[in-house]
Design a protein around this motif. Structure first.
Motif, mmCIF file in Angstrom:
data_model
loop_
_atom_site.group_PDB
_atom_site.id
_atom_site.type_symbol
_atom_site.label_atom_id
_atom_site.label_comp_id
_atom_site.label_asym_id
_atom_site.label_seq_id
_atom_site.Cartn_x
_atom_site.Cartn_y
_atom_site.Cartn_z
ATOM 1 N N SER A 94 41.090 4.109 22.129
ATOM 2 C CA SER A 94 41.900 3.543 23.202
ATOM 3 C C SER A 94 43.378 3.869 23.004
ATOM 4 O O SER A 94 43.859 4.021 21.882
ATOM 5 C CB SER A 94 41.724 2.028 23.258
ATOM 6 N N GLN A 114 44.791 -4.202 31.174
ATOM 7 C CA GLN A 114 45.336 -3.159 30.303
ATOM 8 C C GLN A 114 46.850 -3.302 30.133
ATOM 9 O O GLN A 114 47.449 -2.694 29.250
ATOM 10 C CB GLN A 114 45.010 -1.762 30.841
ATOM 11 N N GLU A 141 39.755 -2.559 21.370
ATOM 12 C CA GLU A 141 40.083 -1.801 22.579
ATOM 13 C C GLU A 141 39.216 -0.555 22.792
ATOM 14 O O GLU A 141 39.223 0.015 23.882
ATOM 15 C CB GLU A 141 41.554 -1.366 22.544
ATOM 16 N N CYS A 142 38.505 -0.109 21.763
ATOM 17 C CA CYS A 142 37.797 1.175 21.821
ATOM 18 C C CYS A 142 36.375 1.021 22.350
ATOM 19 O O CYS A 142 35.908 -0.080 22.616
ATOM 20 C CB CYS A 142 37.784 1.815 20.434
ATOM 21 N N ALA A 158 39.932 9.169 27.506
ATOM 22 C CA ALA A 158 40.735 8.097 26.925
ATOM 23 C C ALA A 158 41.960 7.783 27.764
ATOM 24 O O ALA A 158 42.428 6.640 27.793
ATOM 25 C CB ALA A 158 41.162 8.467 25.502
ATOM 26 N N ARG A 304 39.400 -2.436 29.282
ATOM 27 C CA ARG A 304 38.299 -2.034 28.413
ATOM 28 C C ARG A 304 36.955 -2.134 29.142
ATOM 29 O O ARG A 304 36.106 -1.245 29.011
ATOM 30 C CB ARG A 304 38.269 -2.909 27.150
ATOM 31 N N GLY A 307 36.626 0.695 31.379
ATOM 32 C CA GLY A 307 36.357 1.896 30.596
ATOM 33 C C GLY A 307 34.894 2.026 30.242
ATOM 34 O O GLY A 307 34.342 3.140 30.246
#
Length: 368
Positions: A94, A114, A141-142, A158, A304, A307
């Protein structure tokens, strides 16, 4: 079993604004890893338009700073408080690092989370990023990569991926409605076309480069419009395929000085213009904005949760990320040179961990 981590690593750093990156060995981070962090062995990192802004000093970045905020790699060390990740996981790194979690943005609607006024930093922008053999990222966050998404396809997601996805989320369109994308043949735009098609939207792709128009066509846009024909002709072509009204929403990912005006002009009355590109000034004639009641919504990236939705769509619909590969951190200057030439098609990606790429090739899974 613990993974051996070298004392030093190769990295590409911004050491002076408006100067080339310095590529040299520096100490490997992560010896004293924060409890919420992951240490990642970077497999692939990609170049973004924002990297040029960092180099030019647009963000007052504290130097030296390792470049690139688009990285994907393998977890080699996990902070004591991190949940959902383990050593060996393939992840998408992230941009965001250490949000406060308590401000109005962090506690607000999902599509705004975000943002954070008290954020600890942004990888590759205000703190060290992915043009290095190892990177420290925030484990809150990833994302774990779907098994069929390669490192090469993942890295551009990303930032480029989640940025254009976030724009589509804000557009709020339903299947069967029309979205126009200005700058459709670039790194963000070609992903936007595929995302929009996966969501059932009708896609009108507008670009001003032969390479961009061809890429937009290859990505499945329903209508291709050459912006070099002038705004009046562009508007006429968009109206022709939208029953005379224009697109319900338009995403502008071009920083050309006339792009925002064109974007507003191809949007139907009372429609929505999502401004994603970051030129010095966003200029829209008042008669487009006021007389036609065009709403403009600035859009940065995505949360996130969004994402994860994006990665699920990439995996399910086999979204293709157009890339040009460069082997090794020492080729970062070549990638930058090609990007500045205007002849880049898609995203430039730097292969950093060749072994990880070889392992992908030996997998029985068909990778995207």
């Amino acid at each position: 079993m613990a993974i051996e981590i070298p004392e030093k690593m190769l990295a590409a750093q911004v050491v002076e604004f408006k100067k080339p990156h310095k590529i040299h060995e520096i100490p490997t981070p992560g010896k004293d890893l924060d409890e919420n962090d992951l240490l990642v062995k970077v497999a692939v990192a990609s170049l973004c338009h924002t990297d040029g802004m960092v180099t030019n000093g647009a963000f007052d970045t504290n130097l030296p700073c390792i470049a690139s905020h688009e990285g994907a790699g393998t977890v080699v060390k996990v902070g004591s408080a991190v949940q959902g990740f383990k050593v060996g996981d393939r992840i998408l790194c992230s941009l965001t690092y250490h949000r406060c979690g308590i401000c109005s943005d962090c506690q607000g609607p999902e599509q705004d989370r975000q943002y954070c006024a008290n954020v600890g930093g942004y990888n590759g922008v205000t703190r060290n990023g992915a043009f290095a053999e190892y990177e420290v990222v925030d484990g809150r966050e990833c994302w774990v990569l779907p098994e069929n998404v390669s490192f090469q396809s993942a890295a551009p997601l990303a930032c480029a991926g989640i940025t254009i996805w976030g724009g589509l989320v804000r557009a709020g369109l339903k299947a069967g409605e029309a979205v126009a994308i200005v700058g459709a043949g670039g790194g963000l735009g070609h992903l936007g076309i595929q995302f929009a098609k996966a969501l059932g939207l009708i896609v009108i792709a507008i670009d001003a480069r032969d390479e961009g128009l061809q890429l937009a066509k290859d990505c499945g846009a329903d209508t291709i419009v050459d912006a070099r024909n002038g705004k009046d002709q562009v508007v006429e072509e968009v109206k022709t395929v939208t029953g005379g009204e224009g697109a319900q929403a338009t995403l502008n990912v071009s920083d050309h000085e006339t792009a925002a005006a064109t974007s507003a002009a191809v949007t139907r009355m009372h429609g929505l213009l999502i401004q994603i590109a970051q030129p010095e000034n966003v200029a829209v004639p008042f008669h487009e904005l006021v007389f036609r009641d065009i709403r403009i919504h600035g859009s940065l990236t995505g949360s996130r949760t969004e994402g994860q939705k994006m990665l699920d769509v990439v995996s399910k619909h086999k979204i293709k990320v157009k890339t040009t590969e460069f082997n090794g951190i020492k080729e970062v200057p070549k990638a930058i040179e090609l990007a500045h030439s205007g002849k880049m098609s898609g995203k430039p990606v730097i292969i950093i961990d060749q072994q990880a790429i070889e392992d992908q090739k030996r997998s029985e899974i068909e990778m995207i």
